[in-house]
Design an enzyme around this catalytic site. Structure first.
Site, PDB file in Angstrom:
ATOM      1  N   HIS A  10       0.857  -1.199   0.000  1.00 16.65           N
ATOM      2  CA  HIS A  10       0.000   0.000   0.000  1.00 16.65           C
ATOM      3  C   HIS A  10       0.888   1.241   0.000  1.00 16.65           C
ATOM      4  O   HIS A  10       1.960   1.246   0.610  1.00 16.65           O
ATOM      5  CB  HIS A  10      -0.921  -0.008   1.228  1.00 16.65           C
ATOM      6  CG  HIS A  10      -1.922   1.099   1.180  1.00 16.65           C
ATOM      7  ND1 HIS A  10      -1.614   2.381   1.580  1.00 16.65           N
ATOM      8  CD2 HIS A  10      -3.203   1.130   0.736  1.00 16.65           C
ATOM      9  CE1 HIS A  10      -2.683   3.150   1.391  1.00 16.65           C
ATOM     10  NE2 HIS A  10      -3.659   2.417   0.881  1.00 16.65           N
TER      11      HIS A  10
ATOM     12  N   GLU B 102      -3.658   2.532  -7.256  1.00 13.44           N
ATOM     13  CA  GLU B 102      -4.022   3.659  -6.403  1.00 13.44           C
ATOM     14  C   GLU B 102      -3.009   4.787  -6.607  1.00 13.44           C
ATOM     15  O   GLU B 102      -1.930   4.777  -5.984  1.00 13.44           O
ATOM     16  CB  GLU B 102      -3.992   3.235  -4.934  1.00 13.44           C
ATOM     17  CG  GLU B 102      -4.944   2.107  -4.608  1.00 13.44           C
ATOM     18  CD  GLU B 102      -5.252   2.071  -3.117  1.00 13.44           C
ATOM     19  OE1 GLU B 102      -6.393   2.332  -2.761  1.00 13.44           O
ATOM     20  OE2 GLU B 102      -4.335   1.817  -2.329  1.00 13.44           O
TER      21      GLU B 102
HETATM   22  C1  PEP Z   1      -6.460   3.830   0.185  1.00 14.06           C
HETATM   23  O1  PEP Z   1      -5.561   4.392   0.801  1.00 14.06           O
HETATM   24  O2  PEP Z   1      -6.409   2.612  -0.033  1.00 14.06           O
HETATM   25  C2  PEP Z   1      -7.572   4.644  -0.268  1.00 14.06           C
HETATM   26  C3  PEP Z   1      -8.123   4.305  -1.380  1.00 14.06           C
HETATM   27  O3  PEP Z   1      -7.914   5.712   0.515  1.00 14.06           O
HETATM   28  P1  PEP Z   1      -9.073   6.793   0.264  1.00 14.06           P
HETATM   29  O4  PEP Z   1     -10.258   6.076  -0.314  1.00 14.06           O
HETATM   30  O5  PEP Z   1      -9.359   7.378   1.603  1.00 14.06           O
HETATM   31  O6  PEP Z   1      -8.517   7.788  -0.696  1.00 14.06           O
END
Ligand code: PEP
Length: 244
Positions: free
Chosen positions: A92, A162
């Protein structure tokens, strides 16, 4: 299958986690949807017991790369699986950028998951600087290559794209437009095909909420969502699950 995963990060106490789990235990999960939450290590086992028999599974936010031994403060993929985890997040962006996890660490953790039979969610994403310097695909290519080249896939593997600049709290919280998500997921799918002939689900994460979830799910190459802060409220997580 559509995957809707909720990363509770370090947002909730044990009591708050259990109360959220109790609310989610009755959540209706549509056919063809796999819902899963990732509580803190402290809460994981109790949340798993509370959600047993519901449509929502439980995972861990990270794992150590070795199964057991003198590793103070760590919890391994092997132990997490034995305690009821179905999935582990690996790499992550908060682990990479705040706690200094390298691509080599990520690779070792993925191998540990595969050896333990724990499904792994490999998280990848470029920073704002990478994007500004036109290094987006360079960064993702490197993360994918280090993680996947020669990896023996003895357990299910998923990828979560992400972009760091789109994550709320630790990142920029800037929305990534669905068309941009589709483009990059298409690129990731082609890239991943170099390393495996399996159909690897690719989830999107970054400021997903009940208002925009459906627009990402509608993209052809989006197999699901990894939701952070919006997953810590039963109402919004249930609405995201229902929007699939
Ligand atoms: C994450 O960190 O996995 C994430 C998607 O956070 P957020 O939805 O709060 O942006």
């Amino acid at each position: 299958m559509t995957y809707i995963f909720g990363n509770w990060k370090m947002y909730l106490t044990l009591e708050e986690s259990l109360s959220l789990a109790q609310s989610l235990a009755d959540m209706s999960v549509p056919d063809g949807v796999q819902a899963c939450v990732f509580p803190s290590m402290i809460a994981m086992h109790s949340v798993q017991e509370s959600l047993a028999g519901s449509g929502c599974g439980v995972g861990v936010q990270h794992v150590a790369w070795t199964p057991r031994g003198a590793y103070t403060g760590e919890i391994s993929a092997f132990i997490a699986k034995e305690a009821g985890s179905a999935y582990a997040l690996v790499g992550h962006s908060e682990r990479r950028h705040i706690f200094g996890e390298t691509n080599d660490d990520v690779r070792k953790k993925l191998e540990a998951c595969m050896e333990s039979g724990l499904a792994a969610v490999l998280c990848i994403g470029e920073t704002h600087e990478d994007k500004a310097q036109d290094k987006r695909t360079y960064r993702l290519k490197k993360q994918l290559m280090k993680a996947l080249h020669g990896l023996s896939q003895d357990a299910p593997l998923l990828i979560a794209y992400e972009p760091v600049w789109a994550i709320s709290g630790s990142g920029g919280g800037e929305a990534c437009l669905p068309a941009d998500v589709q483009d990059i997921h298409g690129w990731i799918r082609t890239e991943v095909a170099q390393y495996t002939d399996k159909d690897i689900p690719i989830l999107y994460g970054g400021s997903v909420n009940q208002g925009n979830a459906a627009s990402y799910i509608a993209c052809d190459d989006v197999s699901g969502l990894l939701v952070g802060s919006a997953s810590t409220h039963a109402d919004s997580f249930a609405k995201i699950v229902a929007s699939t």
